[in-house]
Design a protein around this motif. Structure first.
Motif, mmCIF file in Angstrom:
data_model
loop_
_atom_site.group_PDB
_atom_site.id
_atom_site.type_symbol
_atom_site.label_atom_id
_atom_site.label_comp_id
_atom_site.label_asym_id
_atom_site.label_seq_id
_atom_site.Cartn_x
_atom_site.Cartn_y
_atom_site.Cartn_z
ATOM 1 N N ILE A 1 0.909 -1.382 -0.046
ATOM 2 C CA ILE A 1 -0.091 0.026 0.024
ATOM 3 C C ILE A 1 0.978 1.290 0.144
ATOM 4 C CG2 ILE A 1 -1.809 1.429 1.282
ATOM 5 C CD1 ILE A 1 -2.526 -1.575 0.008
ATOM 6 N N VAL A 2 0.763 2.206 -1.024
ATOM 7 C CA VAL A 2 1.507 3.415 -1.193
ATOM 8 C C VAL A 2 0.373 4.504 -0.962
ATOM 9 C CG1 VAL A 2 3.156 2.313 -2.774
ATOM 10 C CG2 VAL A 2 1.082 3.214 -3.524
ATOM 11 N N LEU B 1 -0.911 -0.239 -10.259
ATOM 12 C CA LEU B 1 -1.609 0.641 -9.403
ATOM 13 C C LEU B 1 -3.111 0.374 -9.248
ATOM 14 C CD1 LEU B 1 0.445 3.740 -9.139
ATOM 15 C CD2 LEU B 1 0.775 1.798 -7.656
ATOM 16 N N PHE B 2 -3.674 0.002 -8.166
ATOM 17 C CA PHE B 2 -4.974 -0.258 -8.036
ATOM 18 C C PHE B 2 -5.642 1.114 -6.846
ATOM 19 C CE2 PHE B 2 -3.788 -4.064 -9.451
ATOM 20 C CZ PHE B 2 -4.707 -4.702 -10.191
ATOM 21 N N GLU C 1 -10.589 7.082 -10.324
ATOM 22 C CA GLU C 1 -11.117 7.336 -9.109
ATOM 23 C C GLU C 1 -10.804 5.918 -8.170
ATOM 24 O OE1 GLU C 1 -12.462 9.927 -8.403
ATOM 25 O OE2 GLU C 1 -12.716 11.047 -10.328
ATOM 26 N N ALA C 2 -11.379 6.189 -6.936
ATOM 27 C CA ALA C 2 -11.053 4.666 -6.014
ATOM 28 C C ALA C 2 -11.707 3.761 -6.838
ATOM 29 C CB ALA C 2 -11.623 5.249 -4.899
ATOM 30 N N GLY C 3 -11.452 2.629 -6.515
ATOM 31 C CA GLY C 3 -11.888 1.338 -7.127
ATOM 32 C C GLY C 3 -11.646 1.334 -8.501
ATOM 33 N N ASP D 1 -4.195 6.839 -1.835
ATOM 34 C CA ASP D 1 -3.647 5.556 -1.325
ATOM 35 C C ASP D 1 -4.026 4.564 -2.441
ATOM 36 O OD1 ASP D 1 -3.000 6.251 1.053
ATOM 37 O OD2 ASP D 1 -5.089 5.991 1.884
ATOM 38 N N ALA D 2 -2.934 3.742 -2.745
ATOM 39 C CA ALA D 2 -3.172 2.655 -3.928
ATOM 40 C C ALA D 2 -2.291 1.441 -3.553
ATOM 41 C CB ALA D 2 -2.618 3.319 -5.191
ATOM 42 N N ALA D 3 -3.010 0.179 -3.981
ATOM 43 C CA ALA D 3 -2.280 -0.848 -3.827
ATOM 44 C C ALA D 3 -1.262 -1.087 -5.223
ATOM 45 C CB ALA D 3 -3.231 -2.060 -3.934
ATOM 46 N N ALA D 4 -0.218 -1.294 -4.938
ATOM 47 C CA ALA D 4 1.024 -1.502 -5.972
ATOM 48 C C ALA D 4 1.193 -3.012 -5.995
ATOM 49 C CB ALA D 4 2.146 -0.772 -5.681
#
Length: 223
Positions: free
Chosen positions: A31-32, A51-52, A76-78, A105-108
């Motif tokens: 998580i970044v 990146l999500f 956008e988020a999601g 915030d993003a999941a890498a």
């Protein structure tokens, strides 16, 4: 976020993955957090992660050789980034810039994990290409607007959308020119015309919509 392990469930396509694949994503991802205004990627850089987006908004824009900028889309988020997907699939560098409009915030997910899942997991592959296809369709709409639709119609539509449920839009002529892919001077002339008609009032850093009904009527030429 309170529970990092929940991030996959924010993406309907990923939430349908089998348990081992979910576990792999959770184990290998990080998580970044990116500050508002930071550049996340830019031309000449090669993506190392998929990146999500979990929270926030990222603006993706491109600059021409003459210095004109245009907003291609927002993440956008999601959602995931179609340009990052394209670069990962083609092993190419970015051709546009991603800027954090808010704190993000993003999941890498590392490139190697992305490559393996695209090759081995049909549900993951379906998720990636479904998101890719939708965004490509959106980009064709942007091309259509820039190439074929009147600037006054597009500007009226943009002002209505940016105003949301208020009558005041916090923006500048420069920002609007980037949104619509034209010169700042062109935006300034069109806003002056809207003001002459009594539809808006301008102040430093903002535009107040005085007659939304007339702007909406003009914007409806888009449809």
């Amino acid at each position: 976020m309170n529970n990092i392990s929940e991030w996959i469930e924010r993406f309907p396509g990923l939430s349908r993955l089998d348990h081992p694949t979910k576990e792999l994503l959770l184990k290998q991802s990080q998580i970044v957090t990116v500050a508002k205004g930071a550049t996340i990627f830019g031309p000449g850089n090669s993506p190392e992660n998929m990146l999500f987006l979990l929270d926030g908004t990222v603006r993706v824009q491109q600059t021409s050789d003459t210095g004109h900028e245009i907003v291609l889309y927002r993440i956008e988020a999601g959602q995931s980034c179609v340009l990052t997907t394209a670069c990962l699939l083609s092993y190419d560098d970015y051709s546009a810039t991603g800027i954090a409009e808010t704190a993000v915030d993003a999941a890498a997910v590392p490139r190697a994990v992305f490559d393996a899942l695209v090759a081995q997991s049909k549900p993951f592959r379906d998720f990636v290409f479904a998101a890719f296809s939708k965004r490509i369709t959106d980009l064709f709409l942007v091309i259509d607007e820039v190439a074929f639709q009147r600037l006054d119609v597009r500007l009226a539509d943009k002002l209505i959308k940016l105003s949301s449920n208020t009558d005041r839009v916090a923006t500048t002529h420069q920002k609007l020119s980037i949104e619509l892919g034209t010169a700042r001077e062109v935006i300034s002339r069109q806003l002056q015309e809207f003001q002459r008609r009594g539809w808006i009032e301008q102040a430093r850093g903002s535009v107040t919509l005085i007659d939304k009904s007339q702007l909406q009527k003009l914007a409806n030429h888009n449809t």
